[in-house]
Design an enzyme around this catalytic site. Structure first.
Site, PDB file in Angstrom:
ATOM      1  CE  LYS A 299      -2.890   2.722   2.975  1.00 49.93           C
ATOM      2  NZ  LYS A 299      -3.775   2.749   4.377  1.00 49.93           N
TER       3      LYS A 299
ATOM      4  CG  ASP B  22      -5.448   8.241   4.249  1.00 48.68           C
ATOM      5  OD1 ASP B  22      -6.613   9.009   3.664  1.00 48.68           O
ATOM      6  OD2 ASP B  22      -5.745   7.369   4.807  1.00 48.68           O
TER       7      ASP B  22
ATOM      8  CE  LYS C 278      -6.400   8.941   7.455  1.00 51.57           C
ATOM      9  NZ  LYS C 278      -6.846   7.966   8.445  1.00 51.57           N
TER      10      LYS C 278
ATOM     11  CG  ASP D 210      -1.648   5.497   5.107  1.00 53.31           C
ATOM     12  OD1 ASP D 210      -1.817   4.649   5.730  1.00 53.31           O
ATOM     13  OD2 ASP D 210      -3.061   5.682   4.291  1.00 53.31           O
TER      14      ASP D 210
ATOM     15  CG  ASP E  39      -9.744   7.639   6.798  1.00 56.12           C
ATOM     16  OD1 ASP E  39      -8.606   7.426   6.038  1.00 56.12           O
ATOM     17  OD2 ASP E  39      -9.954   7.548   8.163  1.00 56.12           O
TER      18      ASP E  39
ATOM     19  CD  GLU F  10      -6.765   5.187   2.260  1.00 56.27           C
ATOM     20  OE1 GLU F  10      -5.713   4.840   2.556  1.00 56.27           O
ATOM     21  OE2 GLU F  10      -7.849   5.532   3.090  1.00 56.27           O
TER      22      GLU F  10
ATOM     23  NE  ARG G 175     -10.368  -1.393   4.234  1.00 58.77           N
ATOM     24  CZ  ARG G 175     -10.895  -1.582   5.457  1.00 58.77           C
ATOM     25  NH1 ARG G 175     -12.055  -2.248   5.704  1.00 58.77           N
ATOM     26  NH2 ARG G 175     -10.326  -1.004   6.503  1.00 58.77           N
TER      27      ARG G 175
END
Length: 431
Positions: A196, A201, A208, A219, A278, A280, A282
């Site tokens: 990933k 993010d 967030k 991230d 949020d 995202e 996956r």
């Protein structure tokens, strides 16, 4: 100009009482001494190194007996920090250990530096390019790669990466890197690694709070960690073919960003309703896992800073491990123990796969409100994109990748943890 080095020695004796009961460090005319009187000697060395760095000492020489590979590495893990330069004059090591130390310094430090970079410096394409540069530096003759970005992702049906990344001015990117040291272009793919790479993010429209967004430059820690693992395995002599997929994007808010209620249609036929922008990570990993499954490898590993739920369970002290394959999970735990790296297995069961209900698609990208095992259901979501998910697949939720603040063993920022354990597993499985 001559650099002055502080001598640092090891002792199994307690410090003089004047330094305090159970003192870890003492100072004398010859330099500083680390007193290893407890059970966790590597941890003690790492904590002592943090204390030395905290005193503003930036140049040290490891002197005297006891500075083997693992003790030297523990010192560097604690001594290193994200600001300023530090130098160490290492104690003599046997040739093989000296080479291993050099490889760790190069590769694990690359991981830490990459994760610590600001999002302004490191976008999706820059992350992919840095990964290529590292792998080419390790063994360029065995490396080939393809970078797919922007609208080309949509045209080639990489729906997850494109959907998440389309809201940013910086194009989303898929890096597909082929490490093939066999010399045979038709060699079977032994393992596929998926990372990933969300380079920032915001949470998207599921925005967030600042307190949760301020570390989101990190991230992409899963992508950096799995790249480092492949690089270290290659440097240690990996002879099998491995493919690396980095799913890179910014998750931003804009007029073109994806929204709650959107439906994503993946190449494997799965449809996913987005009920939390949020969640995202996956969504981008799904594209990489589809490609990985198509290679029919013996082993698939994905790494991601995927959920806060995993961090709630194990803190920043362990990486969370999920797998349906008990034997493979135990092999990774054995590799982690051999490398002194912290992994902890969390539950993943067949019933978790049905806890992602949607009224409009086959899957929801988050679990229903009755299902609160957030890290397990995130792993279960990914399993829907792994063809043979019950065998040969590991999911790592990288909770130990990054620390927002300094602690007694670590500076603030990236740790590099996980690289050695995953490299160890790749090599042990490839034999």
């Amino acid at each position: 100009m001559t650099t002055e080095f502080m001598l640092v020695t090891l002792s199994n004796q307690s410090a003089d009482a004047r330094w305090g009961e159970k003192a870890l460090l003492s100072t004398g005319a010859e330099g500083m001494t680390i007193h290893l009187t407890g059970k966790d000697k590597l941890g003690s060395i790492q904590r002592a190194a943090r204390k030395i760095d905290g005193q503003g000492i930036k140049n040290v020489k490891l002197a005297g007996d006891g500075w083997d590979l693992e003790n030297s590495w523990a010192f560097w893990q604690g001594f290193r920090g994200p600001k300023g330069k530090r130098s160490v004059e290492w104690a003599p090591l046997p040739a093989a250990e000296s080479k291993e130390l050099e490889q760790r310094l190069k590769i694990v430090d690359w991981v830490r530096d990459t994760i610590n970079m600001s999002a302004e410096e490191l976008g999706p394409e820059q992350l992919a390019t840095r990964a290529v540069d590292l792998m080419c530096d390790i063994g360029c003759e065995a490396v080939s790669y393809r970078i797919t970005k922007g609208e080309d992702l949509r045209e080639q049906n990489y729906a997850g990466i494109h959907t998440v990344g389309r809201g940013s001015d910086r194009s989303p990117v898929l890096l597909a890197l082929d490490f093939n040291p066999t010399g045979n272009p038709e060699a079977p793919v032994f393992a596929c690694l998926v990372g990933k790479g969300i380079t920032f993010d915001t949470g998207g429209y599921s925005l967030k709070q600042s307190a949760f967004m301020d570390s989101m430059k990190a991230d992409m820690g899963g992508a950096a960690t799995i790249t480092g693992a492949l690089a270290l395995a290659a440097a240690r002599g990996l002879k099998q073919r491995v493919k690396l997929y980095l799913c890179c994007a910014d998750n931003m808010v804009s007029g073109n960003a994806f929204k709650l209620g959107d439906i994503i249609r993946y190449r494997n036929g799965k449809t996913v309703e987005v009920m939390n922008t949020d969640a995202e990570g996956r969504l981008v990993l799904a594209d990489g896992l589809i490609d990985a499954s198509a290679q029919n490898p013996q082993l698939i590993i994905d790494c991601a800073t995927l959920t806060g739920a995993a961090k709630t369970a194990v803190g920043n002290d362990y990486h969370a491990l999920f797998s349906f394959d008990d034997a493979l999970a135990q092999e990774l735990l054995a590799s982690a123990a051999a490398e002194q790296e912290p992994f902890w297995r969390l539950p993943l069961a067949e019933f978790h796969r049905s806890q992602l209900p949607s009224n409009f698609a086959e899957l929801n990208n988050v679990a229903g409100p009755a299902y609160t095992a957030g890290a397990s259901t995130a792993a279960a979501f990914l399993s829907h994109f792994v063809t043979n998910y019950q065998q040969g697949w590991l999911h790592i939720d990288c909770s130990a990748t990054y620390r927002k603040g300094a602690v007694d063993q670590w500076s603030a920022g990236a740790t590099g943890l996980g690289v050695r354990a995953l490299a160890n597993l790749l090599l042990s499985k490839a034999r």
